[in-house]
Design a protein around this motif. Structure first.
Motif, PDB file in Angstrom:
ATOM      1  N   VAL A 184       3.693  -9.864  19.224  1.00  0.00           N
ATOM      2  CA  VAL A 184       2.575 -10.145  19.957  1.00  0.00           C
ATOM      3  C   VAL A 184       1.475  -9.287  19.095  1.00  0.00           C
ATOM      4  N   THR A 185       0.184  -9.842  19.304  1.00  0.00           N
ATOM      5  CA  THR A 185      -0.933  -9.316  18.501  1.00  0.00           C
ATOM      6  C   THR A 185      -0.750  -7.947  18.820  1.00  0.00           C
ATOM      7  N   GLY A 186      -1.316  -7.064  17.809  1.00  0.00           N
ATOM      8  CA  GLY A 186      -1.303  -5.741  17.761  1.00  0.00           C
ATOM      9  C   GLY A 186      -0.010  -4.827  17.177  1.00  0.00           C
ATOM     10  N   THR A 187       1.112  -5.794  17.060  1.00  0.00           N
ATOM     11  CA  THR A 187       2.200  -4.984  16.681  1.00  0.00           C
ATOM     12  C   THR A 187       2.257  -4.511  15.375  1.00  0.00           C
ATOM     13  N   PRO A 188       2.559  -3.270  15.040  1.00  0.00           N
ATOM     14  CA  PRO A 188       2.285  -2.776  13.719  1.00  0.00           C
ATOM     15  C   PRO A 188       3.420  -3.387  12.525  1.00  0.00           C
ATOM     16  N   PHE A 189       2.956  -3.828  11.393  1.00  0.00           N
ATOM     17  CA  PHE A 189       3.908  -4.038  10.471  1.00  0.00           C
ATOM     18  C   PHE A 189       4.004  -2.976   9.131  1.00  0.00           C
ATOM     19  N   PHE A 190       5.090  -3.082   8.463  1.00  0.00           N
ATOM     20  CA  PHE A 190       5.245  -2.081   7.471  1.00  0.00           C
ATOM     21  C   PHE A 190       5.623  -2.507   6.010  1.00  0.00           C
ATOM     22  N   ALA A 191       5.345  -1.615   4.927  1.00  0.00           N
ATOM     23  CA  ALA A 191       5.707  -2.112   3.683  1.00  0.00           C
ATOM     24  C   ALA A 191       7.068  -2.283   3.409  1.00  0.00           C
ATOM     25  N   PRO A 192       7.406  -3.555   3.226  1.00  0.00           N
ATOM     26  CA  PRO A 192       8.879  -3.765   2.700  1.00  0.00           C
ATOM     27  C   PRO A 192       9.589  -3.013   1.494  1.00  0.00           C
ATOM     28  N   ALA A 193       8.368  -2.584   0.601  1.00  0.00           N
ATOM     29  CA  ALA A 193       9.064  -1.896  -0.546  1.00  0.00           C
ATOM     30  C   ALA A 193       7.799  -1.095  -1.207  1.00  0.00           C
ATOM     31  N   ASP A 194       8.001  -0.348  -2.131  1.00  0.00           N
ATOM     32  CA  ASP A 194       6.613   0.392  -2.856  1.00  0.00           C
ATOM     33  C   ASP A 194       5.878  -0.659  -3.153  1.00  0.00           C
ATOM     34  N   GLY A 195       4.524  -0.317  -3.520  1.00  0.00           N
ATOM     35  CA  GLY A 195       3.750  -1.295  -4.122  1.00  0.00           C
ATOM     36  C   GLY A 195       2.290  -1.049  -4.067  1.00  0.00           C
ATOM     37  N   VAL A 196       1.370  -1.635  -4.653  1.00  0.00           N
ATOM     38  CA  VAL A 196      -0.043  -1.234  -4.885  1.00  0.00           C
ATOM     39  C   VAL A 196      -0.742  -2.685  -4.228  1.00  0.00           C
ATOM     40  N   VAL A 197      -1.708  -2.316  -3.420  1.00  0.00           N
ATOM     41  CA  VAL A 197      -2.469  -3.202  -2.764  1.00  0.00           C
ATOM     42  C   VAL A 197      -3.224  -3.988  -3.730  1.00  0.00           C
ATOM     43  N   ILE A 198      -3.163  -5.291  -3.953  1.00  0.00           N
ATOM     44  CA  ILE A 198      -4.093  -6.109  -4.801  1.00  0.00           C
ATOM     45  C   ILE A 198      -4.988  -7.080  -4.166  1.00  0.00           C
ATOM     46  N   LEU A 199      -4.894  -7.262  -2.674  1.00  0.00           N
ATOM     47  CA  LEU A 199      -6.194  -8.080  -2.194  1.00  0.00           C
ATOM     48  C   LEU A 199      -6.020  -7.439  -0.463  1.00  0.00           C
ATOM     49  N   ALA A 200      -7.025  -7.180  -0.047  1.00  0.00           N
ATOM     50  CA  ALA A 200      -7.026  -6.851   1.639  1.00  0.00           C
ATOM     51  C   ALA A 200      -8.415  -7.440   2.255  1.00  0.00           C
ATOM     52  N   THR A 201      -8.360  -8.668   2.696  1.00  0.00           N
ATOM     53  CA  THR A 201      -9.460  -9.445   3.009  1.00  0.00           C
ATOM     54  C   THR A 201     -10.314  -8.566   3.961  1.00  0.00           C
ATOM     55  N   ASN A 202     -11.741  -8.667   3.771  1.00  0.00           N
ATOM     56  CA  ASN A 202     -12.459  -8.310   4.902  1.00  0.00           C
ATOM     57  C   ASN A 202     -13.184  -9.081   5.893  1.00  0.00           C
ATOM     58  N   ARG A 203     -12.598 -10.511   5.585  1.00  0.00           N
ATOM     59  CA  ARG A 203     -12.884 -11.816   6.544  1.00  0.00           C
ATOM     60  C   ARG A 203     -11.668 -12.296   6.873  1.00  0.00           C
ATOM     61  N   PRO A 204     -11.567 -13.090   7.755  1.00  0.00           N
ATOM     62  CA  PRO A 204     -10.118 -14.032   8.009  1.00  0.00           C
ATOM     63  C   PRO A 204     -10.611 -15.382   7.086  1.00  0.00           C
ATOM     64  N   PHE A 205      -9.474 -15.581   6.221  1.00  0.00           N
ATOM     65  CA  PHE A 205      -9.491 -16.826   5.443  1.00  0.00           C
ATOM     66  C   PHE A 205      -9.394 -18.067   6.291  1.00  0.00           C
ATOM     67  N   THR A 206      -9.714 -19.210   5.872  1.00  0.00           N
ATOM     68  CA  THR A 206      -9.633 -20.433   6.606  1.00  0.00           C
ATOM     69  C   THR A 206      -8.134 -20.662   7.084  1.00  0.00           C
ATOM     70  N   LEU A 207      -7.169 -20.436   6.306  1.00  0.00           N
ATOM     71  CA  LEU A 207      -5.776 -20.746   6.289  1.00  0.00           C
ATOM     72  C   LEU A 207      -5.063 -19.586   6.888  1.00  0.00           C
ATOM     73  N   GLU A 208      -5.115 -18.566   5.685  1.00  0.00           N
ATOM     74  CA  GLU A 208      -4.317 -17.123   5.951  1.00  0.00           C
ATOM     75  C   GLU A 208      -4.808 -16.421   7.163  1.00  0.00           C
ATOM     76  N   GLY A 209      -6.100 -16.344   7.574  1.00  0.00           N
ATOM     77  CA  GLY A 209      -6.490 -15.357   8.394  1.00  0.00           C
ATOM     78  C   GLY A 209      -6.793 -14.036   7.747  1.00  0.00           C
ATOM     79  N   TYR A 210      -6.707 -13.190   8.268  1.00  0.00           N
ATOM     80  CA  TYR A 210      -6.748 -11.689   7.520  1.00  0.00           C
ATOM     81  C   TYR A 210      -5.399 -11.794   6.744  1.00  0.00           C
ATOM     82  N   LEU A 211      -5.488 -11.379   5.376  1.00  0.00           N
ATOM     83  CA  LEU A 211      -4.433 -11.581   4.637  1.00  0.00           C
ATOM     84  C   LEU A 211      -4.380 -10.213   3.569  1.00  0.00           C
ATOM     85  N   LEU A 212      -3.157  -9.801   3.608  1.00  0.00           N
ATOM     86  CA  LEU A 212      -2.762  -8.736   2.726  1.00  0.00           C
ATOM     87  C   LEU A 212      -1.712  -8.974   1.680  1.00  0.00           C
ATOM     88  N   MET A 213      -2.038  -8.752   0.335  1.00  0.00           N
ATOM     89  CA  MET A 213      -1.210  -8.837  -0.733  1.00  0.00           C
ATOM     90  C   MET A 213      -0.908  -7.514  -1.305  1.00  0.00           C
TER      91      MET A 213
END
Length: 283
Positions: A184-213
């Motif tokens: 359901v919407t609002g369920t938290p999700f967690f990092a599957p492994a260590d990493g560095v954030v390379i993209l965190a969109t400040n707006r929803p993209f047309t296909l991906e919506g809010y996108l985190l990389m």
């Protein structure tokens, strides 16, 4: 009576103490590889000790300081691949790899035509989004997350499988690029492994919506789509198990779920092969 023992003169040389020698690193004359070699999978390896460079089917592969490396095989990888190491003396070591095929879930829809070409307005909006995604994937970090055993970023019912594809009246559509976890919407999700954030969109993209990389190092990265909230920002170093945001239904989504996709370089990777079977969802 025993004769007295005289003290050594002050000019006597001190006894030498042997200095322990650091053991030489074992020599690896060949590759050491741990599969599986399978479509949508990744494999870890150790390069020969004197390897200066490494390539998979002619594409460069990074080698870590300890000689370890990672390679991946896309969804449509051919049945064979060649790994080549170039040594200090100019010679090469070659290893032929057999890549196992997989049976993808294919759905034939003979009564439906493939969607029409995108509108001019869609393409206008999409171009800068793709530019941001490509720029993010070009970033390189020194993250060591690629060495870890990946975990699921969220638990729940798997509602979409990597590699599945629809055929519309004989014309193939794009295959599914990741794994979907229905929550359901609002369920938290967690990092599957260590990493560095390379993209965190400040707006929803047309296909991906809010996108985190997240970049895990060595060309391996994760993308999380359709989010309702992102709690990290570009440049943040994240640790395995760290909360990253919340699941949603933004972008092109028929309902709330987490779409988790992965890439190694330009090859799409099946996250299920890295994370293993889905554990029981928590209440």
């Amino acid at each position: 009576m025993a004769a007295p023992v005289s003290a050594p003169s002050s000019g006597a040389a001190p006894a030498s103490v042997p200095i322990p020698q650091k053991p030489a690193a074992p020599v690896r004359p060949d590759f050491e590889l741990a599969g599986p070699f399978i479509q949508g999978g990744v494999a870890l390896g150790l390069a020969p000790s004197d390897a200066l460079s490494l390539a998979l089917d002619g594409r460069p592969v990074d080698i870590a300081a300890d000689g370890r490396f990672l390679i991946g095989f896309g969804r449509d990888a051919t049945a064979s691949a060649e790994l080549v190491a170039r040594r200090a003396d100019g010679s090469t070591i070659r290893r032929s790899l057999t890549v196992a095929p997989r049976a993808w879930r294919i759905e034939n829809l003979n009564r439906l035509a493939r969607q029409s070409r995108p509108s001019v307005e869609f393409e206008r909006l999409r171009a800068p989004e793709l530019a941001e995604i490509n720029a993010a994937r070009a970033l390189v970090s020194d993250s060591q997350g690629w060495r870890q055993r990946f975990t699921w970023p969220a638990t729940g019912r798997i509602s979409g499988l990597f590699g599945s594809q629809r055929i519309y009246r004989g014309e193939p559509g794009a295959y599914h690029s990741g794994v979907d976890v229905a929550r359901v919407t609002g369920t938290p999700f967690f990092a599957p492994a260590d990493g560095v954030v390379i993209l965190a969109t400040n707006r929803p993209f047309t296909l991906e919506g809010y996108l985190l990389m997240i970049d895990h190092g060595m060309g391996l990265n994760s993308a999380f789509l359709h989010l309702s909230r992102i709690d990290v920002k570009p440049g943040d170093v994240v640790r395995q198990g760290q909360a990253l945001g919340a699941i949603g239904a933004t972008g092109r989504a028929t309902g709330p779920h987490l779409h988790w996709s992965m890439k190694w370089r330009d090859e799409r990777i099946d996250p299920l092969l890295l994370a293993g079977p889905m554990p029981q969802a928590a209440d």
